[in-house]
Design a protein around this motif. Structure first.
Motif, PDB file in Angstrom:
ATOM      1  N   ARG A 120       0.831  -1.197   0.000  1.00 55.35           N
ATOM      2  CA  ARG A 120       0.000   0.000   0.000  1.00 55.35           C
ATOM      3  C   ARG A 120       0.868   1.250   0.000  1.00 55.35           C
ATOM      4  O   ARG A 120       1.869   1.329   0.698  1.00 55.35           O
ATOM      5  CB  ARG A 120      -0.901  -0.009   1.230  1.00 55.35           C
ATOM      6  CG  ARG A 120      -1.875   1.155   1.271  1.00 55.35           C
ATOM      7  CD  ARG A 120      -2.836   0.996   2.427  1.00 55.35           C
ATOM      8  NE  ARG A 120      -2.095   0.847   3.675  1.00 55.35           N
ATOM      9  CZ  ARG A 120      -2.667   0.496   4.815  1.00 55.35           C
ATOM     10  NH1 ARG A 120      -3.947   0.218   4.836  1.00 55.35           N
ATOM     11  NH2 ARG A 120      -1.962   0.392   5.940  1.00 55.35           N
ATOM     12  N   THR A 121       0.460   2.234  -0.778  1.00 56.88           N
ATOM     13  CA  THR A 121       1.197   3.489  -0.865  1.00 56.88           C
ATOM     14  C   THR A 121       0.512   4.537  -0.010  1.00 56.88           C
ATOM     15  O   THR A 121      -0.696   4.748  -0.118  1.00 56.88           O
ATOM     16  CB  THR A 121       1.242   3.993  -2.317  1.00 56.88           C
ATOM     17  OG1 THR A 121       1.866   2.991  -3.111  1.00 56.88           O
ATOM     18  CG2 THR A 121       2.030   5.289  -2.407  1.00 56.88           C
ATOM     19  N   ARG A 166      -7.625   8.413   5.071  1.00 60.27           N
ATOM     20  CA  ARG A 166      -6.202   8.537   5.400  1.00 60.27           C
ATOM     21  C   ARG A 166      -5.954   8.226   6.880  1.00 60.27           C
ATOM     22  O   ARG A 166      -4.975   7.547   7.226  1.00 60.27           O
ATOM     23  CB  ARG A 166      -5.713   9.960   5.074  1.00 60.27           C
ATOM     24  CG  ARG A 166      -4.287  10.235   5.533  1.00 60.27           C
ATOM     25  CD  ARG A 166      -3.304   9.267   4.913  1.00 60.27           C
ATOM     26  NE  ARG A 166      -1.952   9.433   5.428  1.00 60.27           N
ATOM     27  CZ  ARG A 166      -1.481   8.906   6.545  1.00 60.27           C
ATOM     28  NH1 ARG A 166      -2.288   8.152   7.301  1.00 60.27           N
ATOM     29  NH2 ARG A 166      -0.231   9.106   6.916  1.00 60.27           N
ATOM     30  N   LEU A 167      -6.806   8.680   7.753  1.00 58.79           N
ATOM     31  CA  LEU A 167      -6.622   8.459   9.186  1.00 58.79           C
ATOM     32  C   LEU A 167      -6.879   7.009   9.572  1.00 58.79           C
ATOM     33  O   LEU A 167      -6.509   6.595  10.673  1.00 58.79           O
ATOM     34  CB  LEU A 167      -7.550   9.386   9.983  1.00 58.79           C
ATOM     35  CG  LEU A 167      -7.250  10.888   9.842  1.00 58.79           C
ATOM     36  CD1 LEU A 167      -8.322  11.706  10.542  1.00 58.79           C
ATOM     37  CD2 LEU A 167      -5.874  11.215  10.399  1.00 58.79           C
ATOM     38  N   PRO A 224      -7.359  -0.207   9.816  1.00 60.12           N
ATOM     39  CA  PRO A 224      -8.289  -0.235   8.669  1.00 60.12           C
ATOM     40  C   PRO A 224      -9.756  -0.086   9.062  1.00 60.12           C
ATOM     41  O   PRO A 224     -10.252  -0.759   9.970  1.00 60.12           O
ATOM     42  CB  PRO A 224      -8.012  -1.604   8.052  1.00 60.12           C
ATOM     43  CG  PRO A 224      -6.605  -1.911   8.446  1.00 60.12           C
ATOM     44  CD  PRO A 224      -6.425  -1.319   9.807  1.00 60.12           C
ATOM     45  N   ASN A 225     -10.402   0.863   8.374  1.00 60.85           N
ATOM     46  CA  ASN A 225     -11.842   1.113   8.505  1.00 60.85           C
ATOM     47  C   ASN A 225     -12.250   1.736   9.830  1.00 60.85           C
ATOM     48  O   ASN A 225     -13.433   1.990  10.054  1.00 60.85           O
ATOM     49  CB  ASN A 225     -12.641  -0.178   8.304  1.00 60.85           C
ATOM     50  CG  ASN A 225     -12.379  -0.800   6.956  1.00 60.85           C
ATOM     51  OD1 ASN A 225     -12.234  -0.092   5.962  1.00 60.85           O
ATOM     52  ND2 ASN A 225     -12.304  -2.124   6.913  1.00 60.85           N
ATOM     53  N   CYS A 251     -15.633   6.539  12.917  1.00 60.56           N
ATOM     54  CA  CYS A 251     -15.175   7.227  14.133  1.00 60.56           C
ATOM     55  C   CYS A 251     -15.934   6.748  15.373  1.00 60.56           C
ATOM     56  O   CYS A 251     -16.765   7.488  15.930  1.00 60.56           O
ATOM     57  CB  CYS A 251     -15.331   8.733  13.974  1.00 60.56           C
ATOM     58  SG  CYS A 251     -14.587   9.399  12.471  1.00 60.56           S
ATOM     59  N   PRO A 252     -15.662   5.538  15.831  1.00 61.08           N
ATOM     60  CA  PRO A 252     -16.393   5.018  16.991  1.00 61.08           C
ATOM     61  C   PRO A 252     -16.062   5.738  18.294  1.00 61.08           C
ATOM     62  O   PRO A 252     -16.816   5.646  19.257  1.00 61.08           O
ATOM     63  CB  PRO A 252     -15.968   3.552  17.043  1.00 61.08           C
ATOM     64  CG  PRO A 252     -14.619   3.528  16.402  1.00 61.08           C
ATOM     65  CD  PRO A 252     -14.670   4.567  15.320  1.00 61.08           C
TER      66      PRO A 252
END
Length: 444
Positions: free
Chosen positions: A2-3, A129-130, A135-136, A164-165
Motif C-alpha cells: 500500500r502506498t 487517510r486516518l 483499517p476502517n 469514528c467510533p
C-alpha cells in the motif's frame, strides 16, 4: 504494497476564494487541529526538501533553516497550532514532515467551515487517510466540527458514524440538509458521543436509537445514548412527541437548549422532567406556548438547575417564577427578558429564595419597578450581571440601591430606561469594574 497518500493542498481552498479559514479546534485531552480540508490524495513527497516555498538548495550548508534541527516532539508541538489546511500543506514538504503532520495526536479534531466546500467528499478523504493504520476505524478522532457547511448531507455523517467510533463531540449547526436518519447513524455507532450540536438543522425532529422513533419510545435493547450536551436551537419542527423520544433515550442530559423550538408546549417539558432529572442548564427561549405550568415542571429539577432561559415566553407570570424560585434555590442564571407578566412580586420571591443568583435579565418587563430592584439588591449580593433594558418603571433610585449593595456588579444594561446621569455616575463610583450599557448621551 500500500502506498501512503496525503490530501492535496491545492484543493484545500476553493480557487475562487481569497485564502482560507484560520482556527484551531479544542480537545480536552491534547492539541487539535481545525480548518478546511480537501477532496483528493497524492503520493507522499520525496525525502529531500523540494517544496517551492522552501528554497534551501541554493544556500550554503551553514545557512540552512534551523527548524530542521528541531526534534520530532518540538515539530509536532508547532504543527499543533496549525489549521487542517496548513497541516496538509506541511505534509507535502518532505517525508519527515509528512510523517510528523500525520501524527495521530494532531488529528483528534477536524473542523471544516465554508458554504462551498464539498464536505461529504472531504470527510471521506480524511477519514480514509486516518484509517490507514487501523483499517476502517479512526480511533484517534474525537471532535468533528462542520458548522455552517450547507453542502453536508447524510452521506457525510454516515462516513463519520462508520469510521469514528470514539467520537465524543459533533457540531453540525446550520447544516440544514441532514435528517433524522443521519443523526440516528451517529448516535447508534458512536457510543461515546457526549456533545451534539444540531442547531439550525430544520429537518431534525428527533434523536433516538430507533428508526421508528415516533412509535418506539423505549431505548433499543436497554441501550442508552450517552449525550450530555444537546443544542437543538432553531429546530422549528421539533414537537412534544419528538422531545418525548429524545428524553426517553438521552437520560444523561445535563445541558439542553431548545431556543425557538416554537411548537413545544408544557407537555413536552413534562416528558423531559420524567426522564432527564440531571439537567443543569435549560433554555426554552421564544417557545411561546410554554407557560406557568411548564415552569412548574421545570421546578422539579430542584437544586440541580443552575441556568434557565425563558426569554420571550409571554405566558409566564409571577406564578411560574414562584415555582422556580421555591424549589430551584441554587439557580445562578435566569433570563426572563420579554416576560411581561412578571412584576415586583415575582422578583421579590426570586431574590429571597435564590440568594446566590449571579446573572438576571428582566429586560422588557414593564411591571418591574424600583421596589423589585430594592429587594433584589438586599438579598442577591453576588449579582454580577443585571439587564433592565426597556424597563419603563425603573428610575435612578432603584439603580443606586443596587450599586450600594452589589459591589461585584460587572455588567449593567439600562438601555431605553429613564435614568439620570447622576444615578449612572453613582453606579460607576460604587461598582468600579461595572460596564454600563445605556442610551443617555450625557453620560460617558
Amino acid at each position: 504494497m500500500r502506498t501512503l497518500s496525503t490530501p492535496s493542498p491545492a484543493l484545500i481552498c476553493p480557487p475562487n476564494l481569497p485564502g482560507f479559514q484560520n482556527g484551531r479546534g479544542s480537545s480536552t485531552s491534547s492539541s487539535s487541529i481545525t480548518g478546511e480540508t480537501v477532496a483528493m490524495v497524492h503520493d507522499p513527497p520525496p525525502t529531500r526538501l523540494t517544496h517551492p516555498l522552501i528554497r534551501l538548495a541554493s544556500r550554503p550548508q551553514k545557512e540552512q533553516a534551523s527548524i530542521e534541527r528541531l526534534p520530532d516532539h518540538s515539530m509536532v508541538h508547532i504543527f499543533s497550532f496549525l489549521p487542517t489546511n496548513q497541516l496538509c500543506r506541511c505534509a507535502r514538504v518532505c517525508r519527515r514532515w509528512y510523517n510528523l503532520a500525520w501524527d495521530p495526536r494532531l488529528w483528534r479534531t477536524i473542523r471544516l467551515t465554508g458554504e462551498t466546500i464539498n464536505v461529504d467528499r472531504a470527510l471521506k478523504v480524511l477519514t480514509r487517510r486516518l484509517c490507514q493504520d487501523t483499517p476502517n476505524v479512526c480511533l484517534m478522532l474525537e471532535t468533528v466540527t462542520v458548522s455552517g457547511c450547507r453542502r453536508l448531507t447524510d452521506r457525510g455523517l454516515y462516513t463519520i458514524a462508520q469510521c469514528c467510533p470514539e467520537l465524543r463531540r459533533l457540531e453540525v449547526s446550520g447544516c440544514y440538509n441532514i435528517s433524522n436518519e443521519a443523526v440516528f447513524d451517529v448516535v447508534s455507532l458512536c457510543p461515546n458521543l457526549e456533545h451534539l450540536d444540531v442547531s439550525g438543522c430544520s429537518k431534525v425532529t428527533c434523536i433516538s436509537l430507533t428508526r421508528e422513533a415516533s412509535i418506539k419510545l423505549s431505548p433499543l435493547h436497554g441501550k442508552q445514548i450517552s449525550i450530555r450536551y444537546l443544542d437543538m436551537t432553531d429546530c422549528f419542527v421539533l414537537e412534544d412527541e419528538g422531545l418525548h423520544t429524545i428524553a426517553a433515550h438521552c437520560t444523561q442530559l445535563t445541558h439542553l437548549y431548545l431556543r425557538r423550538c416554537v411548537r413545544l408546549t408544557d407537555e413536552g417539558l413534562r416528558y423531559l422532567m420524567i426522564y432527564c432529572p440531571s439537567i443543569k442548564e435549560l433554555s426554552v427561549s421564544d417557545c411561546r406556548f410554554v407557560s406557568d405550568f411548564g415552569l412548574r415542571e421545570i421546578a422539579k429539577l430542584e437544586s440541580r438547575l443552575r441556568y434557565l432561559s425563558i426569554a420571550h415566553c409571554g405566558r409566564v407570570t409571577d406564578v411560574g417564577i414562584r415555582y422556580v424560585a421555591k424549589y430551584c434555590s441554587k439557580l445562578r442564571y435566569l433570563n426572563a427578558r420579554g416576560c411581561e407578566g412578571i412584576t415586583d412580586h415575582g422578583v421579590e420571591y426570586l431574590a429571597k429564595n435564590c440568594a446566590k443568583l449571579k446573572s438576571l435579565d428582566i429586560g422588557k418587563c414593564p411591571l418591574v419597578s424600583d421596589t423589585g430592584l430594592e429587594c433584589l439588591a438586599l438579598n442577591c449580593f453576588n449579582l454580577k450581571r443585571l439587564s433592565l433594558k426597556s424597563c419603563e418603571s425603573i428610575t435612578g433610585q432603584g439603580l443606586q440601591i443596587v450599586a450600594a449593595n452589589c459591589f461585584d456588579l460587572q455588567l449593567l444594561n439600562v438601555q431605553d430606561c429613564e435614568v439620570s446621569v447622576e444615578a449612572l455616575r453613582f453606579v460607576k463610583r460604587h461598582c468600579k469594574r461595572c460596564v454600563i450599557e445605556h442610551t443617555n448621551p450625557a453620560f460617558f
